[in-house]
Structure formats: structure tokens, C-alpha cells
Design a protein around this motif. Structure first.
Motif, PDB file in Angstrom:
ATOM      1  N   MET A  98       0.829  -1.202   0.040  1.00 56.13           N
ATOM      2  CA  MET A  98      -0.028   0.056  -0.060  1.00 56.13           C
ATOM      3  C   MET A  98       0.913   1.246   0.092  1.00 56.13           C
ATOM      4  O   MET A  98       2.023   1.102   0.636  1.00 56.13           O
ATOM      5  N   PRO A  99       0.442   2.332  -0.521  1.00 49.33           N
ATOM      6  CA  PRO A  99       1.581   3.413  -0.720  1.00 49.33           C
ATOM      7  C   PRO A  99       1.452   4.155   0.336  1.00 49.33           C
ATOM      8  O   PRO A  99       2.515   4.968   0.498  1.00 49.33           O
ATOM      9  N   GLU A 100       0.651   4.136   1.593  1.00 42.07           N
ATOM     10  CA  GLU A 100       1.033   4.667   2.829  1.00 42.07           C
ATOM     11  C   GLU A 100       2.072   4.193   3.694  1.00 42.07           C
ATOM     12  O   GLU A 100       2.592   4.749   4.563  1.00 42.07           O
ATOM     13  N   ALA A 101       2.688   2.959   3.280  1.00 43.11           N
ATOM     14  CA  ALA A 101       3.868   2.325   3.929  1.00 43.11           C
ATOM     15  C   ALA A 101       4.942   3.266   3.422  1.00 43.11           C
ATOM     16  O   ALA A 101       5.837   3.090   4.214  1.00 43.11           O
ATOM     17  N   PHE A 102       5.001   3.995   2.432  1.00 40.28           N
ATOM     18  CA  PHE A 102       6.053   4.982   2.356  1.00 40.28           C
ATOM     19  C   PHE A 102       5.787   6.279   2.345  1.00 40.28           C
ATOM     20  O   PHE A 102       6.662   7.146   2.913  1.00 40.28           O
ATOM     21  N   THR A 103       4.503   6.750   2.080  1.00 42.70           N
ATOM     22  CA  THR A 103       4.231   8.144   2.370  1.00 42.70           C
ATOM     23  C   THR A 103       4.233   8.559   3.797  1.00 42.70           C
ATOM     24  O   THR A 103       4.482   9.600   4.164  1.00 42.70           O
ATOM     25  N   LEU A 104       3.781   7.425   4.562  1.00 42.72           N
ATOM     26  CA  LEU A 104       3.848   7.878   6.099  1.00 42.72           C
ATOM     27  C   LEU A 104       5.306   8.070   6.728  1.00 42.72           C
ATOM     28  O   LEU A 104       5.407   8.863   7.566  1.00 42.72           O
ATOM     29  N   VAL A 105       6.148   7.300   5.859  1.00 46.78           N
ATOM     30  CA  VAL A 105       7.451   7.453   6.364  1.00 46.78           C
ATOM     31  C   VAL A 105       8.290   8.795   6.090  1.00 46.78           C
ATOM     32  O   VAL A 105       8.828   9.444   6.876  1.00 46.78           O
ATOM     33  N   ASP A 106       7.611   9.398   4.958  1.00 47.40           N
ATOM     34  CA  ASP A 106       8.011  10.728   4.544  1.00 47.40           C
ATOM     35  C   ASP A 106       7.456  11.636   5.620  1.00 47.40           C
ATOM     36  O   ASP A 106       7.965  13.024   5.759  1.00 47.40           O
ATOM     37  N   ALA A 107       6.135  11.539   5.882  1.00 48.75           N
ATOM     38  CA  ALA A 107       5.481  12.551   6.708  1.00 48.75           C
ATOM     39  C   ALA A 107       5.757  12.603   8.114  1.00 48.75           C
ATOM     40  O   ALA A 107       5.857  13.421   8.916  1.00 48.75           O
ATOM     41  N   PHE A 108       6.221  11.374   8.708  1.00 49.06           N
ATOM     42  CA  PHE A 108       6.592  11.251  10.171  1.00 49.06           C
ATOM     43  C   PHE A 108       7.766  10.535  10.395  1.00 49.06           C
ATOM     44  O   PHE A 108       8.164   9.427   9.829  1.00 49.06           O
ATOM     45  N   PRO A 109       8.522  10.971  11.390  1.00 47.44           N
ATOM     46  CA  PRO A 109       9.679  10.353  11.692  1.00 47.44           C
ATOM     47  C   PRO A 109       9.956   9.033  12.350  1.00 47.44           C
ATOM     48  O   PRO A 109      10.690   8.846  13.497  1.00 47.44           O
ATOM     49  N   ALA A 110       8.825   8.034  12.068  1.00 49.03           N
ATOM     50  CA  ALA A 110       8.742   6.872  12.812  1.00 49.03           C
ATOM     51  C   ALA A 110      10.056   5.733  12.256  1.00 49.03           C
ATOM     52  O   ALA A 110      10.417   5.733  11.089  1.00 49.03           O
ATOM     53  N   GLN A 111      10.326   4.887  13.288  1.00 51.99           N
ATOM     54  CA  GLN A 111      11.376   4.116  13.000  1.00 51.99           C
ATOM     55  C   GLN A 111      10.774   2.809  12.195  1.00 51.99           C
ATOM     56  O   GLN A 111      11.520   2.052  11.511  1.00 51.99           O
ATOM     57  N   SER A 112       9.612   2.628  12.362  1.00 56.20           N
ATOM     58  CA  SER A 112       8.939   1.530  11.656  1.00 56.20           C
ATOM     59  C   SER A 112       7.341   1.979  11.226  1.00 56.20           C
ATOM     60  O   SER A 112       6.943   2.495  11.911  1.00 56.20           O
ATOM     61  N   VAL A 113       7.155   1.527  10.145  1.00 60.55           N
ATOM     62  CA  VAL A 113       5.670   1.649   9.265  1.00 60.55           C
ATOM     63  C   VAL A 113       5.443   0.461   8.978  1.00 60.55           C
ATOM     64  O   VAL A 113       5.879  -0.296   7.998  1.00 60.55           O
ATOM     65  N   VAL A 114       4.379  -0.224   9.613  1.00 57.97           N
ATOM     66  CA  VAL A 114       3.619  -1.319   9.238  1.00 57.97           C
ATOM     67  C   VAL A 114       2.267  -1.344   8.895  1.00 57.97           C
ATOM     68  O   VAL A 114       1.464  -0.628   9.321  1.00 57.97           O
ATOM     69  N   VAL A 115       2.110  -1.705   7.490  1.00 58.55           N
ATOM     70  CA  VAL A 115       0.855  -1.654   6.905  1.00 58.55           C
ATOM     71  C   VAL A 115       0.120  -3.012   6.303  1.00 58.55           C
ATOM     72  O   VAL A 115       0.856  -3.723   5.619  1.00 58.55           O
ATOM     73  N   LYS A 116      -0.941  -3.481   7.132  1.00 62.02           N
ATOM     74  CA  LYS A 116      -1.205  -4.975   6.842  1.00 62.02           C
ATOM     75  C   LYS A 116      -2.734  -4.970   6.743  1.00 62.02           C
ATOM     76  O   LYS A 116      -3.493  -4.097   6.959  1.00 62.02           O
ATOM     77  N   PHE A 117      -3.282  -6.115   5.582  1.00 62.33           N
ATOM     78  CA  PHE A 117      -4.759  -5.968   5.331  1.00 62.33           C
ATOM     79  C   PHE A 117      -5.174  -7.551   5.595  1.00 62.33           C
ATOM     80  O   PHE A 117      -4.246  -8.600   5.269  1.00 62.33           O
ATOM     81  N   GLY A 118      -6.631  -7.483   5.714  1.00 62.25           N
ATOM     82  CA  GLY A 118      -6.954  -9.076   5.693  1.00 62.25           C
ATOM     83  C   GLY A 118      -8.535  -8.833   5.549  1.00 62.25           C
ATOM     84  O   GLY A 118      -9.027  -7.798   4.997  1.00 62.25           O
ATOM     85  N   SER A 119      -8.914 -10.013   5.118  1.00 58.60           N
ATOM     86  CA  SER A 119     -10.478 -10.053   4.644  1.00 58.60           C
ATOM     87  C   SER A 119     -11.187 -11.091   5.639  1.00 58.60           C
ATOM     88  O   SER A 119     -10.630 -11.747   6.365  1.00 58.60           O
ATOM     89  N   ALA A 120     -12.582 -10.791   5.579  1.00 60.00           N
ATOM     90  CA  ALA A 120     -13.608 -11.882   6.227  1.00 60.00           C
ATOM     91  C   ALA A 120     -14.355 -12.134   5.459  1.00 60.00           C
ATOM     92  O   ALA A 120     -14.927 -11.375   4.459  1.00 60.00           O
ATOM     93  N   PRO A 121     -14.927 -13.354   5.524  1.00 59.80           N
ATOM     94  CA  PRO A 121     -14.461 -14.548   6.487  1.00 59.80           C
ATOM     95  C   PRO A 121     -12.833 -14.738   6.200  1.00 59.80           C
ATOM     96  O   PRO A 121     -12.432 -14.665   5.128  1.00 59.80           O
ATOM     97  N   ASP A 122     -12.361 -15.376   7.197  1.00 56.33           N
ATOM     98  CA  ASP A 122     -10.930 -15.695   7.162  1.00 56.33           C
ATOM     99  C   ASP A 122     -10.525 -16.849   6.095  1.00 56.33           C
ATOM    100  O   ASP A 122      -9.279 -16.848   5.787  1.00 56.33           O
ATOM    101  N   LEU A 123     -11.439 -17.417   5.504  1.00 56.98           N
ATOM    102  CA  LEU A 123     -11.241 -18.381   4.401  1.00 56.98           C
ATOM    103  C   LEU A 123     -10.681 -17.543   3.393  1.00 56.98           C
ATOM    104  O   LEU A 123      -9.635 -18.105   2.749  1.00 56.98           O
ATOM    105  N   TYR A 124     -11.036 -16.440   3.257  1.00 53.37           N
ATOM    106  CA  TYR A 124     -10.486 -15.649   2.046  1.00 53.37           C
ATOM    107  C   TYR A 124      -9.010 -15.236   2.147  1.00 53.37           C
ATOM    108  O   TYR A 124      -8.153 -15.249   1.284  1.00 53.37           O
ATOM    109  N   ASN A 125      -8.555 -15.153   3.463  1.00 58.70           N
ATOM    110  CA  ASN A 125      -7.204 -14.944   3.716  1.00 58.70           C
ATOM    111  C   ASN A 125      -6.495 -16.038   3.202  1.00 58.70           C
ATOM    112  O   ASN A 125      -5.300 -15.748   2.768  1.00 58.70           O
ATOM    113  N   HIS A 126      -6.975 -17.197   3.584  1.00 58.72           N
ATOM    114  CA  HIS A 126      -6.082 -18.376   3.322  1.00 58.72           C
ATOM    115  C   HIS A 126      -5.917 -18.612   1.872  1.00 58.72           C
ATOM    116  O   HIS A 126      -5.019 -19.112   1.292  1.00 58.72           O
TER     117      HIS A 126
END
Length: 368
Positions: free
Chosen positions: A218-246
Motif C-alpha cells: 500500500m502507498p501509505e507504507a512509504f508516504t507515512l515514512v516521509d510525513a513522520f519520523p517513525a522507525q517502523s511503519v507497518v501496513v497490513k490487510f486482511g479479509s473476512a471471512p478468514d477463508l479468503y485470507n487463506h
């Protein structure tokens, strides 16, 4: 004087949701586009008689020039943005017209942000990655960061129920995001990860509860790095029901890469998934939930601030995010020439007021 808004791709589910938001919150004259004519005027059942329609192909330079030159704001919804080359934004800069898009692709975002100096010189305010995620999610992060003295880690998690009420284009975008490894900012350095790995169980607001989420490009994984001085930026996504994740993890990590990168295979997967979610939506719903966890220092001590968002209809939530930005630009409350990600352009005060006017509550507070 009535402001004019052009929504490119406005006949689709995302574009029409944005049009609905603008109809409710502005007095703008709205024109939507599609690649082909629509003699049945099917959009009128949802949007009413005041919305106009024009056929438009982005690849037709003369059509694009004519459509953009006669408007005050362009909202670009014609994805997947992985296949776009920035013609709409470039034309807006050329014509001096403000611009918002719902892009969600890393390459497209980088290309758009590189046009910042040109947009600034032209006096054009351009905001990319609007919507719900990215979009509202980015503002939730800014809201949390501003509670801290220093920020160390940003963790964003998203979950969508079934199709999210979106069309096959959004599902197509999901499968396109599984094709290649990508870089993320972890512990002060860029690290390459594979899509749909690194499962975490995150607690979201009801009705979602605990859901698995995965690395997703996702693009916010790098735009947030430019905007804020964080040491880590984690962006994760999932679906429901969990079957779709698998199933998605299976495609991303076990299918041959050449197959996953084949456009014909992506199209088949997208349409199969669309059929499946149309059935499961009846049980799972089509909502979205997001959680932003930001940790750092406050008054010299370790601190952790969290915020959460949930809505029963994902496409409607996209309409809120993009529509609120469009409303603020049209009213002259948001003027910032250049090309910006949402968190760089939208103040927390304006964000909170826009959400309140749409009766959206962001659950937020300190975590002990």
C-alpha cells in the motif's frame, strides 16, 4: 458561482459513492464519466437527474482536455491505477485544475508525487490516495501522531468483509498487489517482504473482532515514512471471512509467479472471487474496519495511542474520505499547491470536522 466537479470513472461503485457524498455535502455541479455512452442513463436511479454524464476515454487527449478544462475539480476513480501513467494529473496541472484521486498503487503514487513542483508552480492542489484506506486511515495516523511528543512505530491494520460492496476492479487490484515483493520501513531501514505473509491477529471493532492481517503493498507504507519520523511503519490487510485470507495467501505464496503475473489469470481470479463474494456478502456483510496503533514518547515516558474506524459499507466509506477532501477544496478551506498524500495535506482539525459532519466516529484513546 456554482463549482463544477468531474468524476472520472464516476459510473462505477466507488465513483458513484463519491458523487453521492458530494450531492449531500456540496452544491457542486457534478459530471461523471465512463468509457462508453450510457443511453439508459442507469446512474440516475442512484444519483438523480442533476448529475450529468459524458463518455470519456483517458487515452483520448482531446476528449480529456475538453472535459478537464471546463471544470474546477477532477476526481480520478478510473483504476486499476497500476495501469495508469498520470495523464489525468498532468492534464490538470496543464489546465490549472485541482485534483483528487483514489489511487492505491505504489508506482503510480511515486510518479504522481514527483509532479509536485509542477503542480505548485501551476497553483494546483492535488491530493492522491484518498478514500478509506489509504485516505481516512492516513488521517487517523496523523491524529494519533499529534498526541505524542515523538513517534517510534506506526502500525496500520485493515479488514474488509467480502467484496466490500465494490466491483470487480477492486478485486482485480487486490490480485495485482500479490505479484511482487515490496519494501517496507522497519527498524530504521528498508526491508523487502513478500505479499500476504507475516500474519498477525488484530482486534477490530465489532462486528469484526479478531481478524488475521498480512503484509500488503500500500502507498501509505512509504508516504507515512516521509510525513513522520517513525522507525517502523507497518501496513497490513486482511479479509473476512478468514477463508479468503487463506485462499489469497495460497495464490500469493504457492502459485507459480509467472501464473500470478499473467493478466489473463488475474482476470479469471478476479471474476471467480467476485462471484464468491457476491454469495458470502449475504452473511459477512460488506463493511470495513481499520485500526491505527502509534507508539512513541509522551512527557518523557513510553506511550501508545490507538484509533479505530468501522463502517458497514466500504464503498460508502470511500465516498466519505474522498468527498470530504473535495468539499474542503471546493470551499477553499484546503488549498495547498503541489501533490500530496492525505496526511501531508489535511489537518487534523479539518479531518475531524469532516468526519463529524458525516456522523463518523473515530474511536481513539491511550493504551496502558
Amino acid at each position: 458561482m456554482t463549482k463544477r466537479v468531474l468524476i472520472i470513472g464516476g459510473r462505477g461503485r466507488i465513483g458513484s459513492s463519491i458523487a453521492e457524498d458530494l450531492l449531500q455535502h456540496t452544491q457542486a455541479e457534478i459530471t461523471i464519466t465512463g468509457r462508453t455512452s450510457d443511453p439508459k442513463q442507469s446512474w440516475k436511479a442512484q444519483l438523480g437527474d442533476t448529475v450529468k454524464f459524458v463518455p470519456l476515454r483517458i487515452s483520448d487527449d482531446s476528449q480529456l482536455t475538453q472535459a478537464i478544462s471546463s471544470t474546477d475539480l477532477v476526481i480520478h476513480c478510473a483504476g486499476p491505477f497500476r495501469y495508469r501513467e498520470g495523464q489525468v494529473l498532468k492534464k490538470c496541472i496543464e489546465q490549472g485544475v485541482n485534483y483528487v484521486d483514489v489511487s492505491d498503487d505504489r508506482r503510480f503514487t511515486q510518479m504522481a508525487l514527483a509532479l509536485g513542483e509542477e503542480a505548485q508552480a501551476a497553483g494546483v492542489t492535488a491530493i492522491v490516495n484518498s478514500g478509506v484506506f489509504p485516505g481516512i486511515s492516513n488521517s487517523m495516523v496523523r491524529q494519533a501522531v499529534e498526541q505524542l511528543d515523538t513517534v517510534e512505530k506506526i502500525h496500520l491494520s485493515y479488514v474488509v468483509a467480502g467484496s466490500g460492496g465494490a466491483g470487480v476492479t477492486v478485486l482485480r487490484t487486490t490480485f495485482l498487489g500479490l505479484q511482487n515483493p515490496f519494501d517496507v520501513w522497519v527498524n530504521g531501514q528498508w526491508k523487502t517482504v513478500s505479499p500476504y505473509t507475516g500474519r498477525e491477529a488484530i482486534e477490530f471493532p465489532a462486528p469484526f473482532g479478531r481478524v488475521g492481517v498480512y503484509w500488503f503493498d500500500m502507498p501509505e507504507a512509504f508516504t507515512l515514512v516521509d510525513a513522520f519520523p517513525a522507525q517502523s511503519v507497518v501496513v497490513k490487510f486482511g479479509s473476512a471471512p478468514d477463508l479468503y485470507n487463506h485462499l489469497t495467501s495460497l495464490v500469493a505464496n504457492w502459485f507459480p509467479k509467472k501464473l500470478v503475473q499473467n493478466p489473463a489469470f488475474v482476470e479469471v481470479l478476479s471474476n471467480i472471487s467476485y462471484g464468491m463474494t457476491n454469495l458470502s456478502d449475504r452473511v459477512s456483510g460488506i463493511g470495513v474496519a481499520m485500526r491505527a496503533d502509534v507508539s512513541g514518547q509522551k512527557a518523557g515516558e513510553a506511550a501508545h495511542y490507538t484509533s479505530a474506524f468501522v463502517h458497514e459499507h466500504t464503498s460508502t466509506a470511500v465516498g466519505y474520505g474522498t468527498g470530504s477532501l473535495a468539499e474542503l477544496i471546493l470551499e477553499g478551506q484546503l488549498t495547498k499547491p503541489g501533490v500530496w498524500a492525505v496526511e501531508q495535506a489535511l489537518s487534523t482539525d479539518l479531518f475531524e470536522r469532516a468526519m463529524q459532519s458525516r456522523k463518523v466516529k473515530i474511536q481513539q484513546g491511550w493504551v496502558n
